[in-house]
Scaffold this active site. Sequence first.
Site, mmCIF file in Angstrom:
data_model
loop_
_atom_site.group_PDB
_atom_site.id
_atom_site.type_symbol
_atom_site.label_atom_id
_atom_site.label_comp_id
_atom_site.label_asym_id
_atom_site.label_seq_id
_atom_site.Cartn_x
_atom_site.Cartn_y
_atom_site.Cartn_z
ATOM 1 N N ARG A 136 0.821 -1.221 0.000
ATOM 2 C CA ARG A 136 0.000 0.000 0.000
ATOM 3 C C ARG A 136 0.848 1.260 0.000
ATOM 4 O O ARG A 136 0.438 2.296 -0.492
ATOM 5 C CB ARG A 136 -0.930 0.005 1.226
ATOM 6 C CG ARG A 136 -1.994 -1.084 1.206
ATOM 7 C CD ARG A 136 -3.007 -0.858 2.319
ATOM 8 N NE ARG A 136 -4.022 -1.885 2.351
ATOM 9 C CZ ARG A 136 -3.929 -3.006 3.061
ATOM 10 N NH1 ARG A 136 -2.861 -3.205 3.812
ATOM 11 N NH2 ARG A 136 -4.888 -3.899 3.036
ATOM 12 N N LYS A 155 -0.107 -20.568 3.458
ATOM 13 C CA LYS A 155 -1.081 -21.235 4.326
ATOM 14 C C LYS A 155 -1.478 -20.268 5.446
ATOM 15 O O LYS A 155 -0.731 -19.335 5.752
ATOM 16 C CB LYS A 155 -0.504 -22.547 4.880
ATOM 17 C CG LYS A 155 0.862 -22.435 5.582
ATOM 18 C CD LYS A 155 0.726 -22.122 7.059
ATOM 19 C CE LYS A 155 2.060 -22.065 7.734
ATOM 20 N NZ LYS A 155 1.975 -21.555 9.116
ATOM 21 N N HIS A 211 5.608 -25.413 3.193
ATOM 22 C CA HIS A 211 7.057 -25.567 3.033
ATOM 23 C C HIS A 211 7.592 -26.853 3.659
ATOM 24 O O HIS A 211 8.695 -27.294 3.322
ATOM 25 C CB HIS A 211 7.802 -24.340 3.568
ATOM 26 C CG HIS A 211 7.879 -24.235 5.056
ATOM 27 N ND1 HIS A 211 6.945 -23.599 5.819
ATOM 28 C CD2 HIS A 211 8.817 -24.691 5.921
ATOM 29 C CE1 HIS A 211 7.289 -23.645 7.087
ATOM 30 N NE2 HIS A 211 8.421 -24.308 7.185
ATOM 31 N N LYS A 232 10.892 -29.860 2.318
ATOM 32 C CA LYS A 232 12.084 -30.215 3.097
ATOM 33 C C LYS A 232 12.729 -31.479 2.536
ATOM 34 O O LYS A 232 12.041 -32.417 2.134
ATOM 35 C CB LYS A 232 11.714 -30.409 4.566
ATOM 36 C CG LYS A 232 11.358 -29.118 5.293
ATOM 37 C CD LYS A 232 10.914 -29.401 6.715
ATOM 38 C CE LYS A 232 10.728 -28.096 7.489
ATOM 39 N NZ LYS A 232 12.013 -27.447 7.798
ATOM 40 N N GLU A 269 8.818 -25.915 19.385
ATOM 41 C CA GLU A 269 9.547 -24.692 19.048
ATOM 42 C C GLU A 269 9.832 -23.905 20.320
ATOM 43 O O GLU A 269 8.984 -23.816 21.208
ATOM 44 C CB GLU A 269 8.733 -23.818 18.095
ATOM 45 C CG GLU A 269 8.444 -24.457 16.742
ATOM 46 C CD GLU A 269 7.643 -23.530 15.846
ATOM 47 O OE1 GLU A 269 8.206 -23.032 14.866
ATOM 48 O OE2 GLU A 269 6.465 -23.301 16.148
ATOM 49 N N ASP A 291 -1.992 -22.828 12.288
ATOM 50 C CA ASP A 291 -0.636 -22.469 11.901
ATOM 51 C C ASP A 291 0.211 -23.689 11.579
ATOM 52 O O ASP A 291 1.053 -23.654 10.680
ATOM 53 C CB ASP A 291 0.028 -21.663 13.022
ATOM 54 C CG ASP A 291 1.361 -21.066 12.602
ATOM 55 O OD1 ASP A 291 1.448 -20.539 11.487
ATOM 56 O OD2 ASP A 291 2.320 -21.128 13.402
ATOM 57 N N HIS A 317 1.143 -28.229 8.135
ATOM 58 C CA HIS A 317 2.386 -28.991 8.065
ATOM 59 C C HIS A 317 2.259 -30.416 8.601
ATOM 60 O O HIS A 317 2.659 -31.388 7.944
ATOM 61 C CB HIS A 317 3.478 -28.265 8.851
ATOM 62 C CG HIS A 317 3.706 -26.857 8.448
ATOM 63 N ND1 HIS A 317 3.652 -26.433 7.132
ATOM 64 C CD2 HIS A 317 3.987 -25.739 9.168
ATOM 65 C CE1 HIS A 317 3.898 -25.139 7.075
ATOM 66 N NE2 HIS A 317 4.102 -24.698 8.294
ATOM 67 N N LYS A 329 4.651 -23.426 20.887
ATOM 68 C CA LYS A 329 5.611 -22.341 21.074
ATOM 69 C C LYS A 329 6.134 -22.359 22.511
ATOM 70 O O LYS A 329 5.493 -22.847 23.426
ATOM 71 C CB LYS A 329 4.945 -20.987 20.797
ATOM 72 C CG LYS A 329 4.311 -20.863 19.418
ATOM 73 C CD LYS A 329 5.334 -20.875 18.313
ATOM 74 C CE LYS A 329 4.676 -20.601 16.958
ATOM 75 N NZ LYS A 329 5.642 -20.710 15.846
#
Length: 470
Positions: free
Chosen positions: A51, A151, A181, A185, A219, A238, A243, A329
């Site tokens: 933008r 995604k 992704h 891998k 993670e 997510d 995945h 997380k």
Amino acid sequence: MSRPEPVLAPSVFVLYGATGDLARRMVLPAFFRLAQEGLLPPGWRLIGNGRGDVSHENFQARVHEALTEFGPHPEEGPWEEFRSRLRFAGGGFSSDDPGHLLEVIEESERELGESAQLVHYLAVPPSAFGPLTEALGEHGLAARSRVVYEKPFGVSMDSFLQLDAAVHGVLEESQVFRIDHFLGKEATQDLHVTRFANRLFSGVWDGEHLAEVQIDVPETLDVADRASFYDGTGAILDMLVTHLFQVAAEVAMEPPASLASEDLANAREKVIGAFRPLRREDVVLGQFEGYRDIDGVPHDSRTETFVAVRLWVDNDRWRGVPFLLRTGKQLAQSRQQVSLVFRDPDAAVHELPALGNVLSFDLSGTGSLGLSLVVKRPGPTPELRSTHIDLPLSSVEGADPLPPYVRLIHDVLLGDRSLFTRPDGLEHVWKVAGELVGDKPEPLPYRRGSWGPDAANELAGPHGWLLSGG
């Protein structure tokens, strides 16, 4: 080192959301790596879109900053030539107002001197997918384009069906590249190669020989730098339905007709149809302590930052074998591991070490394969021990691995859709997870740096989680 590849047609690569986090961390570094490897077309332009009113020179400086922070460093490759091919088209892009994009595309096509392939990469929130797609049709850009969607492609069955209809109202399926992704891998691709190209494993890849499968992606990362986006998404959207489900399908697929890309994609999408819809007793959600104190997160947020599920595949090969999927997380480690746990042998061998026979795939980095075996401990007594060996894929002779985003963007330029998701598989995904997404249980609190809620250990059963030992 450059590798021999087909000569690619001149291409104009339009990056929507070009100044956003995803573009900076993943897409722009991947594009520069393609330039380093000599894998871009002889003629190309990359046009950033957003933008703001950003000059070409300012955008080039921003790309330099992104590469300096996330690599590859600009000094490690052909930066000046790369920089000279970067453009920016401000003013946004919508059906009502194309901003400056059309004129910058036309200018880039004149510079290339030929009719160029258009590639549109939507590194934007999912809510923008539909409007941007409609704008491509409205402004006559759809006919010769390939379009890459990040995604999640929809956040529920209804939103998926609406988005799918909107996309197919403008594009043919052959033009659509829904990126995940994890499928790009190196070690993910070795899941089917190890199985189908080695008789050592092809005959034991079933419930008769395997006790369980674990797909574990903990993670240590926080979400503070993208809190508002993450709070509208959560761990289920997510990671789980994207995945982890795709990797589970790679493990569980029936033998394809061949290892050709279309046959592999057919087998992967078909087995998702055998996934049993998730039940509450097979799901544990968690939220790390202090999540609601992060700027951009509502004080009463019920968004999960952790999810563990016990997935069942209802077919003859896998009936009764749990697929344990976990991600979250602020956990104790960052890993990406697939583990196939073999059953104990039916033989007169006593006092076997626990979890003595496991085939594992480390999906992170360039990837590796690991194998745990029961052996006799060298010495005078018949004591049994479990030992582990690793094969880093980077050590294979002639190895030249590509990071997943690099591989997948290159596949888009080639027009190879084998490592991208398809609507039939995604519709099955929403049948599996739809009830969970529509009526999520309350997330359980867990400490930062832990392995998540204790209830996830109970979900895992007698073997526990291999990575955390619980």
